[in-house]
Design a protein around this motif. Sequence first.
Motif, PDB file in Angstrom:
ATOM      1  N   VAL A 243       6.827 -56.316  30.051  1.00  0.00           N
ATOM      2  CA  VAL A 243       7.968 -55.541  30.555  1.00  0.00           C
ATOM      3  C   VAL A 243       7.512 -54.171  31.059  1.00  0.00           C
ATOM      4  CG1 VAL A 243      10.149 -54.430  29.925  1.00  0.00           C
ATOM      5  CG2 VAL A 243       9.657 -56.738  29.122  1.00  0.00           C
ATOM      6  N   ALA A 244       6.604 -53.533  30.337  1.00  0.00           N
ATOM      7  CA  ALA A 244       6.096 -52.232  30.759  1.00  0.00           C
ATOM      8  C   ALA A 244       5.402 -52.320  32.110  1.00  0.00           C
ATOM      9  CB  ALA A 244       5.143 -51.670  29.707  1.00  0.00           C
ATOM     10  N   ALA A 245       4.613 -53.381  32.303  1.00  0.00           N
ATOM     11  CA  ALA A 245       3.866 -53.528  33.557  1.00  0.00           C
ATOM     12  C   ALA A 245       4.798 -53.706  34.744  1.00  0.00           C
ATOM     13  CB  ALA A 245       2.905 -54.708  33.453  1.00  0.00           C
ATOM     14  N   VAL A 246       5.812 -54.562  34.608  1.00  0.00           N
ATOM     15  CA  VAL A 246       6.694 -54.828  35.745  1.00  0.00           C
ATOM     16  C   VAL A 246       7.729 -53.729  35.937  1.00  0.00           C
ATOM     17  CG1 VAL A 246       6.364 -57.306  35.464  1.00  0.00           C
ATOM     18  CG2 VAL A 246       8.389 -56.226  34.475  1.00  0.00           C
ATOM     19  N   SER A 247       7.909 -52.878  34.929  1.00  0.00           N
ATOM     20  CA  SER A 247       8.877 -51.784  35.024  1.00  0.00           C
ATOM     21  C   SER A 247       8.277 -50.524  35.631  1.00  0.00           C
ATOM     22  CB  SER A 247       9.452 -51.457  33.642  1.00  0.00           C
ATOM     23  OG  SER A 247      10.127 -52.565  33.091  1.00  0.00           O
ATOM     24  N   LEU A 248       6.970 -50.484  35.782  1.00  0.00           N
ATOM     25  CA  LEU A 248       6.321 -49.321  36.380  1.00  0.00           C
ATOM     26  C   LEU A 248       6.897 -49.064  37.765  1.00  0.00           C
ATOM     27  CD1 LEU A 248       3.939 -47.262  36.038  1.00  0.00           C
ATOM     28  CD2 LEU A 248       2.523 -48.932  37.253  1.00  0.00           C
ATOM     29  N   SER A 249       7.183 -47.801  38.083  1.00  0.00           N
ATOM     30  CA  SER A 249       7.750 -47.486  39.396  1.00  0.00           C
ATOM     31  C   SER A 249       6.804 -47.931  40.503  1.00  0.00           C
ATOM     32  CB  SER A 249       8.026 -45.986  39.505  1.00  0.00           C
ATOM     33  OG  SER A 249       6.826 -45.240  39.340  1.00  0.00           O
ATOM     34  N   ARG A 250       7.376 -48.266  41.631  1.00  0.00           N
ATOM     35  CA  ARG A 250       6.574 -48.759  42.734  1.00  0.00           C
ATOM     36  C   ARG A 250       5.634 -47.681  43.262  1.00  0.00           C
ATOM     37  NH1 ARG A 250       9.752 -51.830  47.181  1.00  0.00           N
ATOM     38  NH2 ARG A 250       7.657 -52.664  47.498  1.00  0.00           N
ATOM     39  N   GLY A 251       4.527 -48.129  43.837  1.00  0.00           N
ATOM     40  CA  GLY A 251       3.510 -47.204  44.307  1.00  0.00           C
ATOM     41  C   GLY A 251       2.301 -47.158  43.398  1.00  0.00           C
ATOM     42  N   ALA A 252       2.381 -47.852  42.251  1.00  0.00           N
ATOM     43  CA  ALA A 252       1.261 -47.972  41.314  1.00  0.00           C
ATOM     44  C   ALA A 252       1.383 -49.325  40.634  1.00  0.00           C
ATOM     45  CB  ALA A 252       1.283 -46.848  40.279  1.00  0.00           C
ATOM     46  N   TYR A 253       0.288 -49.805  40.066  1.00  0.00           N
ATOM     47  CA  TYR A 253       0.353 -51.093  39.382  1.00  0.00           C
ATOM     48  C   TYR A 253      -0.616 -51.115  38.202  1.00  0.00           C
ATOM     49  CZ  TYR A 253      -4.027 -52.528  41.729  1.00  0.00           C
ATOM     50  OH  TYR A 253      -5.319 -52.619  42.170  1.00  0.00           O
ATOM     51  N   VAL A 254      -0.330 -52.009  37.268  1.00  0.00           N
ATOM     52  CA  VAL A 254      -1.207 -52.225  36.123  1.00  0.00           C
ATOM     53  C   VAL A 254      -2.164 -53.349  36.490  1.00  0.00           C
ATOM     54  CG1 VAL A 254      -1.348 -52.856  33.691  1.00  0.00           C
ATOM     55  CG2 VAL A 254       0.593 -51.486  34.514  1.00  0.00           C
ATOM     56  N   ARG A 255      -3.435 -53.043  36.606  1.00  0.00           N
ATOM     57  CA  ARG A 255      -4.422 -54.054  37.001  1.00  0.00           C
ATOM     58  C   ARG A 255      -4.635 -55.068  35.892  1.00  0.00           C
ATOM     59  NH1 ARG A 255     -10.217 -54.704  36.882  1.00  0.00           N
ATOM     60  NH2 ARG A 255     -10.958 -55.722  38.787  1.00  0.00           N
ATOM     61  N   GLU A 256      -4.858 -54.585  34.673  1.00  0.00           N
ATOM     62  CA  GLU A 256      -5.074 -55.455  33.525  1.00  0.00           C
ATOM     63  C   GLU A 256      -4.612 -54.744  32.269  1.00  0.00           C
ATOM     64  OE1 GLU A 256      -9.296 -56.122  32.712  1.00  0.00           O
ATOM     65  OE2 GLU A 256      -9.752 -54.488  34.101  1.00  0.00           O
ATOM     66  N   LEU A 257      -4.104 -55.517  31.340  1.00  0.00           N
ATOM     67  CA  LEU A 257      -3.587 -54.956  30.101  1.00  0.00           C
ATOM     68  C   LEU A 257      -4.015 -55.865  28.963  1.00  0.00           C
ATOM     69  CD1 LEU A 257      -1.751 -52.917  28.625  1.00  0.00           C
ATOM     70  CD2 LEU A 257       0.171 -54.446  29.110  1.00  0.00           C
ATOM     71  N   GLU A 258      -4.889 -55.350  28.095  1.00  0.00           N
ATOM     72  CA  GLU A 258      -5.328 -56.121  26.931  1.00  0.00           C
ATOM     73  C   GLU A 258      -4.639 -55.573  25.687  1.00  0.00           C
ATOM     74  OE1 GLU A 258      -9.375 -57.519  26.649  1.00  0.00           O
ATOM     75  OE2 GLU A 258      -9.509 -56.784  24.581  1.00  0.00           O
ATOM     76  N   ILE A 259      -4.036 -56.466  24.919  1.00  0.00           N
ATOM     77  CA  ILE A 259      -3.282 -56.075  23.731  1.00  0.00           C
ATOM     78  C   ILE A 259      -3.903 -56.736  22.517  1.00  0.00           C
ATOM     79  CG2 ILE A 259      -1.026 -56.078  22.615  1.00  0.00           C
ATOM     80  CD1 ILE A 259       0.216 -56.160  25.405  1.00  0.00           C
ATOM     81  N   GLN A 260      -4.355 -55.926  21.578  1.00  0.00           N
ATOM     82  CA  GLN A 260      -5.055 -56.415  20.395  1.00  0.00           C
ATOM     83  C   GLN A 260      -4.276 -56.043  19.129  1.00  0.00           C
ATOM     84  OE1 GLN A 260      -7.715 -58.271  20.108  1.00  0.00           O
ATOM     85  NE2 GLN A 260      -8.613 -58.211  22.157  1.00  0.00           N
ATOM     86  N   PRO A 261      -4.385 -56.850  18.084  1.00  0.00           N
ATOM     87  CA  PRO A 261      -3.726 -56.496  16.821  1.00  0.00           C
ATOM     88  C   PRO A 261      -4.469 -55.368  16.113  1.00  0.00           C
ATOM     89  CG  PRO A 261      -5.038 -58.496  16.548  1.00  0.00           C
ATOM     90  CD  PRO A 261      -5.075 -58.149  18.010  1.00  0.00           C
ATOM     91  N   GLU A 262      -3.699 -54.429  15.609  1.00  0.00           N
ATOM     92  CA  GLU A 262      -4.296 -53.313  14.888  1.00  0.00           C
ATOM     93  C   GLU A 262      -4.590 -53.746  13.454  1.00  0.00           C
ATOM     94  OE1 GLU A 262      -3.433 -48.527  14.281  1.00  0.00           O
ATOM     95  OE2 GLU A 262      -1.813 -49.882  14.859  1.00  0.00           O
ATOM     96  N   ALA A 263      -5.697 -53.274  12.920  1.00  0.00           N
ATOM     97  CA  ALA A 263      -6.066 -53.610  11.538  1.00  0.00           C
ATOM     98  C   ALA A 263      -5.072 -52.997  10.559  1.00  0.00           C
ATOM     99  CB  ALA A 263      -7.463 -53.089  11.239  1.00  0.00           C
ATOM    100  N   PRO A 264      -4.953 -53.587   9.385  1.00  0.00           N
ATOM    101  CA  PRO A 264      -4.076 -52.997   8.366  1.00  0.00           C
ATOM    102  C   PRO A 264      -4.500 -51.580   8.057  1.00  0.00           C
ATOM    103  CG  PRO A 264      -4.838 -55.188   7.705  1.00  0.00           C
ATOM    104  CD  PRO A 264      -5.622 -54.817   8.916  1.00  0.00           C
ATOM    105  N   ILE A 265      -3.526 -50.725   7.757  1.00  0.00           N
ATOM    106  CA  ILE A 265      -3.835 -49.333   7.408  1.00  0.00           C
ATOM    107  C   ILE A 265      -4.451 -49.311   6.004  1.00  0.00           C
ATOM    108  CG2 ILE A 265      -2.855 -47.061   6.927  1.00  0.00           C
ATOM    109  CD1 ILE A 265      -0.704 -47.683   9.009  1.00  0.00           C
TER     110      ILE A 265
END
Length: 267
Positions: A243-265
């Motif tokens: 949703v964040a990638a497609v919601s970015l205002s026009r004129g810029a784009y997200v090339r790649e987005l890697e999402i990883q799980p954060e370790a337990p605190i």
Amino acid sequence: MAKWRKHPLPLDYPRHPERRTALVLGASSGIGRATAVALAEAGHPVAVGARRVDRLDEVVAHIREAGGEAEAFAVDVTDEKSIASAVTDVEAALGEVEVVVNSAGSLRMGRIWEMTPENFSAQVDVHLLAAHRVVAAVVPGMVARGRGDVVLIGSDTSRTARPRSGAYPAAKSAVDTMAFQLQSELEGTGVRATVVRPGPVATEMGTDFDEDTIVDVINDWVRFGHGRHGRMCTPAQLAHGVVAAVSLSRGAYVRELEIQPEAPIEP
């Protein structure tokens, strides 16, 4: 002190239209389902597509109960005609596709040399060739309109292949390469392409493995340093990235987005 001149946004990139129909493939479960729900929550009319139509009905009901707009469509991403027919039906029901997310996929674990060529090629078909079928069916219309977002769900295994993952890392690596080439080819058209690369995610993929397969996979992953911790991302966290990638205002784009799980605190 120097005063910095404020530069306005480029005038050749107007705002997104008020109505942006989104087509999510592989929406019957996991990342696809969560993405469909998140896009609907963001105000998009959503077309959900998959082979398991009975499960899509539940997704549509969930979205509508929350006040969103959604329709279900039977789609087999391994069938070019099925995708083309679905796109025609979606646009007749909800309007031109402004956003497409391909999350369809399956997982068959095994060592490369122990897989049959048929099983290996089937994984390449459902992950790589299916992504191209979706692009071929949707992007020409986007280019003609001068706008649109294409999101391909990749995998962090494209960068670090995990043993016993069969054809999955090879196919996802090719998806990365195809997405980057597509981005270059779309420069100047107003259409954007993004690859979203999940790390470990808690989905249905892998829940049908037998115990011996799971043990072998985990042992090899730990042996080669792939087991940092036991946490996994939720499908909703991946959906928020889309949703964040497609919601970015026009004129810029997200090339790649890697999402990883954060370790337990740590305490």
